[in-house]
Structure formats: C-alpha cells, structure tokens
Scaffold this motif. Structure first.
Motif, PDB file in Angstrom:
ATOM      1  N   TRP A  16       2.288 -24.194-121.166  1.00  0.00           N
ATOM      2  CA  TRP A  16       1.632 -22.952-120.749  1.00  0.00           C
ATOM      3  C   TRP A  16       1.513 -21.988-121.919  1.00  0.00           C
ATOM      4  CZ3 TRP A  16      -1.404 -22.099-116.881  1.00  0.00           C
ATOM      5  CH2 TRP A  16      -1.324 -22.920-115.763  1.00  0.00           C
ATOM      6  N   LEU A  17       2.485 -21.990-122.811  1.00  0.00           N
ATOM      7  CA  LEU A  17       2.417 -21.118-123.973  1.00  0.00           C
ATOM      8  C   LEU A  17       1.176 -21.427-124.812  1.00  0.00           C
ATOM      9  CD1 LEU A  17       3.781 -18.871-125.579  1.00  0.00           C
ATOM     10  CD2 LEU A  17       5.073 -20.623-126.783  1.00  0.00           C
ATOM     11  N   ASP A  18       0.859 -22.717-124.951  1.00  0.00           N
ATOM     12  CA  ASP A  18      -0.338 -23.107-125.703  1.00  0.00           C
ATOM     13  C   ASP A  18      -1.614 -22.663-124.986  1.00  0.00           C
ATOM     14  OD1 ASP A  18       1.136 -24.323-127.745  1.00  0.00           O
ATOM     15  OD2 ASP A  18       1.249 -26.208-126.636  1.00  0.00           O
ATOM     16  N   ILE A  19      -1.612 -22.752-123.674  1.00  0.00           N
ATOM     17  CA  ILE A  19      -2.772 -22.308-122.890  1.00  0.00           C
ATOM     18  C   ILE A  19      -2.940 -20.797-123.025  1.00  0.00           C
ATOM     19  CG2 ILE A  19      -3.673 -22.023-120.544  1.00  0.00           C
ATOM     20  CD1 ILE A  19      -2.288 -24.733-119.881  1.00  0.00           C
ATOM     21  N   LEU A  20      -1.868 -20.065-122.798  1.00  0.00           N
ATOM     22  CA  LEU A  20      -1.958 -18.600-122.810  1.00  0.00           C
ATOM     23  C   LEU A  20      -2.214 -18.043-124.201  1.00  0.00           C
ATOM     24  CD1 LEU A  20       0.851 -17.794-120.227  1.00  0.00           C
ATOM     25  CD2 LEU A  20      -1.625 -17.895-119.853  1.00  0.00           C
ATOM     26  N   ARG A  24      -8.436 -15.700-124.775  1.00  0.00           N
ATOM     27  CA  ARG A  24      -9.873 -15.362-124.820  1.00  0.00           C
ATOM     28  C   ARG A  24     -10.731 -16.547-124.394  1.00  0.00           C
ATOM     29  NH1 ARG A  24     -11.373 -10.678-128.394  1.00  0.00           N
ATOM     30  NH2 ARG A  24      -9.403  -9.668-128.841  1.00  0.00           N
ATOM     31  N   LEU A  25     -10.356 -17.742-124.806  1.00  0.00           N
ATOM     32  CA  LEU A  25     -11.087 -18.931-124.387  1.00  0.00           C
ATOM     33  C   LEU A  25     -10.917 -19.153-122.894  1.00  0.00           C
ATOM     34  CD1 LEU A  25     -10.118 -21.395-127.273  1.00  0.00           C
ATOM     35  CD2 LEU A  25     -12.132 -19.914-127.111  1.00  0.00           C
ATOM     36  N   LEU A  26      -9.694 -18.992-122.419  1.00  0.00           N
ATOM     37  CA  LEU A  26      -9.386 -19.144-121.006  1.00  0.00           C
ATOM     38  C   LEU A  26     -10.204 -18.171-120.164  1.00  0.00           C
ATOM     39  CD1 LEU A  26      -7.525 -20.152-118.660  1.00  0.00           C
ATOM     40  CD2 LEU A  26      -5.967 -18.341-119.337  1.00  0.00           C
ATOM     41  N   GLU A  27     -10.222 -16.923-120.585  1.00  0.00           N
ATOM     42  CA  GLU A  27     -10.953 -15.893-119.850  1.00  0.00           C
ATOM     43  C   GLU A  27     -12.451 -16.202-119.811  1.00  0.00           C
ATOM     44  OE1 GLU A  27     -11.199 -11.027-119.688  1.00  0.00           O
ATOM     45  OE2 GLU A  27     -10.062 -11.981-121.296  1.00  0.00           O
ATOM     46  N   ALA A  28     -13.023 -16.604-120.937  1.00  0.00           N
ATOM     47  CA  ALA A  28     -14.450 -16.934-120.988  1.00  0.00           C
ATOM     48  C   ALA A  28     -14.758 -18.153-120.118  1.00  0.00           C
ATOM     49  CB  ALA A  28     -14.876 -17.186-122.427  1.00  0.00           C
ATOM     50  N   THR A  54      -4.520 -23.426-110.350  1.00  0.00           N
ATOM     51  CA  THR A  54      -5.443 -24.504-110.005  1.00  0.00           C
ATOM     52  C   THR A  54      -6.706 -24.428-110.843  1.00  0.00           C
ATOM     53  OG1 THR A  54      -4.587 -24.617-107.757  1.00  0.00           O
ATOM     54  CG2 THR A  54      -6.792 -25.510-108.113  1.00  0.00           C
ATOM     55  N   ARG A  55      -7.235 -23.235-111.031  1.00  0.00           N
ATOM     56  CA  ARG A  55      -8.453 -23.076-111.809  1.00  0.00           C
ATOM     57  C   ARG A  55      -8.215 -23.292-113.299  1.00  0.00           C
ATOM     58  NH1 ARG A  55      -8.510 -21.507-107.200  1.00  0.00           N
ATOM     59  NH2 ARG A  55     -10.399 -21.339-105.946  1.00  0.00           N
ATOM     60  N   ILE A  56      -7.084 -22.820-113.795  1.00  0.00           N
ATOM     61  CA  ILE A  56      -6.762 -23.041-115.214  1.00  0.00           C
ATOM     62  C   ILE A  56      -6.602 -24.525-115.492  1.00  0.00           C
ATOM     63  CG2 ILE A  56      -5.019 -22.686-117.000  1.00  0.00           C
ATOM     64  CD1 ILE A  56      -4.551 -19.876-115.767  1.00  0.00           C
ATOM     65  N   LEU A  57      -5.877 -25.224-114.640  1.00  0.00           N
ATOM     66  CA  LEU A  57      -5.704 -26.663-114.842  1.00  0.00           C
ATOM     67  C   LEU A  57      -7.038 -27.394-114.703  1.00  0.00           C
ATOM     68  CD1 LEU A  57      -2.287 -27.258-113.068  1.00  0.00           C
ATOM     69  CD2 LEU A  57      -2.761 -26.977-115.506  1.00  0.00           C
ATOM     70  N   GLY A  58      -7.911 -26.886-113.855  1.00  0.00           N
ATOM     71  CA  GLY A  58      -9.247 -27.461-113.735  1.00  0.00           C
ATOM     72  C   GLY A  58     -10.033 -27.357-115.023  1.00  0.00           C
ATOM     73  N   LEU A  59      -9.805 -26.273-115.767  1.00  0.00           N
ATOM     74  CA  LEU A  59     -10.487 -26.102-117.058  1.00  0.00           C
ATOM     75  C   LEU A  59     -10.075 -27.177-118.054  1.00  0.00           C
ATOM     76  CD1 LEU A  59     -10.261 -22.231-117.498  1.00  0.00           C
ATOM     77  CD2 LEU A  59     -12.239 -23.576-116.722  1.00  0.00           C
ATOM     78  N   LEU A  60      -8.867 -27.693-117.894  1.00  0.00           N
ATOM     79  CA  LEU A  60      -8.389 -28.736-118.804  1.00  0.00           C
ATOM     80  C   LEU A  60      -9.005 -30.095-118.484  1.00  0.00           C
ATOM     81  CD1 LEU A  60      -4.625 -27.770-119.033  1.00  0.00           C
ATOM     82  CD2 LEU A  60      -6.482 -27.178-120.594  1.00  0.00           C
ATOM     83  N   ALA A  62     -12.269 -30.402-117.689  1.00  0.00           N
ATOM     84  CA  ALA A  62     -13.714 -30.271-117.890  1.00  0.00           C
ATOM     85  C   ALA A  62     -14.003 -30.049-119.376  1.00  0.00           C
ATOM     86  CB  ALA A  62     -14.237 -29.094-117.067  1.00  0.00           C
ATOM     87  N   ASP A  63     -15.259 -30.141-119.724  1.00  0.00           N
ATOM     88  CA  ASP A  63     -15.653 -29.871-121.105  1.00  0.00           C
ATOM     89  C   ASP A  63     -15.768 -28.356-121.277  1.00  0.00           C
ATOM     90  OD1 ASP A  63     -16.530 -30.113-123.721  1.00  0.00           O
ATOM     91  OD2 ASP A  63     -18.616 -30.405-123.142  1.00  0.00           O
ATOM     92  N   THR A  64     -14.644 -27.741-121.604  1.00  0.00           N
ATOM     93  CA  THR A  64     -14.571 -26.286-121.745  1.00  0.00           C
ATOM     94  C   THR A  64     -14.073 -25.925-123.135  1.00  0.00           C
ATOM     95  OG1 THR A  64     -12.291 -26.253-120.922  1.00  0.00           O
ATOM     96  CG2 THR A  64     -14.059 -25.977-119.284  1.00  0.00           C
ATOM     97  N   ARG A  65     -14.210 -24.647-123.482  1.00  0.00           N
ATOM     98  CA  ARG A  65     -13.690 -24.161-124.773  1.00  0.00           C
ATOM     99  C   ARG A  65     -12.190 -24.432-124.862  1.00  0.00           C
ATOM    100  NH1 ARG A  65     -16.663 -20.269-122.281  1.00  0.00           N
ATOM    101  NH2 ARG A  65     -18.537 -19.521-123.319  1.00  0.00           N
ATOM    102  N   LEU A  66     -11.499 -24.155-123.758  1.00  0.00           N
ATOM    103  CA  LEU A  66     -10.043 -24.334-123.735  1.00  0.00           C
ATOM    104  C   LEU A  66      -9.682 -25.799-123.964  1.00  0.00           C
ATOM    105  CD1 LEU A  66      -7.267 -23.034-123.273  1.00  0.00           C
ATOM    106  CD2 LEU A  66      -7.564 -23.529-120.829  1.00  0.00           C
TER     107      LEU A  66
END
Length: 79
Positions: A16-20, A24-28, A54-60, A62-66
């Motif tokens: 989670w530290l790496d995600i947080l 800025r990428l997460l927010e976008a 759930t939404r943050i893990l979903g970003l991982l 998908a083809d996202t900036r994060l």
C-alpha cells in the motif's frame, strides 16, 4: 483452492505504501476509470474503505497509469 484465492496468489504483490506514494496517478486513474473525484470532500466521507480499496485494486488489473508505474513492462534489448 477456490479460483478467487488462486487468482490472488498469482497476482503480483504490491505494498500500500507503494500505491499511496503514487497518489497523483491514483487520483487521475480513479477519475478516468470510475469517475471518482477525490477532490470532492463528500466522496471519501460517504464511502467505506472497502469501496475505495476495491476500486484501487481494480486499477492494478487494468492498463492504468498506476499499473504502468508499479509494473513497468520489461525493457527489450537493443540490437
């Protein structure tokens, strides 16, 4: 082993530290993918941690900036 557990064990792990640290990428990405505006103070006050997680893990998944920042594609060797 149930399929949902097998999927989790095969997925790349990230702290989670790496995600947080990439907030800025997460927010976008949350805005682009889910239409979630974290600049709206009501959003985080009215939603549960599980809803956001759930939404943050979903970003991982998908083809996202994060995802690209945390799991960059391997470099191809130059000839």
């Amino acid at each position: 082993m149930p399929p949902e557990q097998a999927d989790r064990s095969e997925a790349p792990r990230v702290a989670w530290l790496d995600i947080l640290a990439r907030w800025r990428l997460l927010e976008a990405d949350l805005h682009d993918v889910y239409g979630v505006d974290l600049g709206d103070p009501v959003v985080l006050r009215t939603r549960s941690w599980r809803w956001l997680e759930t939404r943050i893990l979903g970003l991982l998944s998908a083809d996202t900036r994060l995802h690209r920042a945390l799991f960059p594609p391997p470099e191809t060797p130059r000839p």
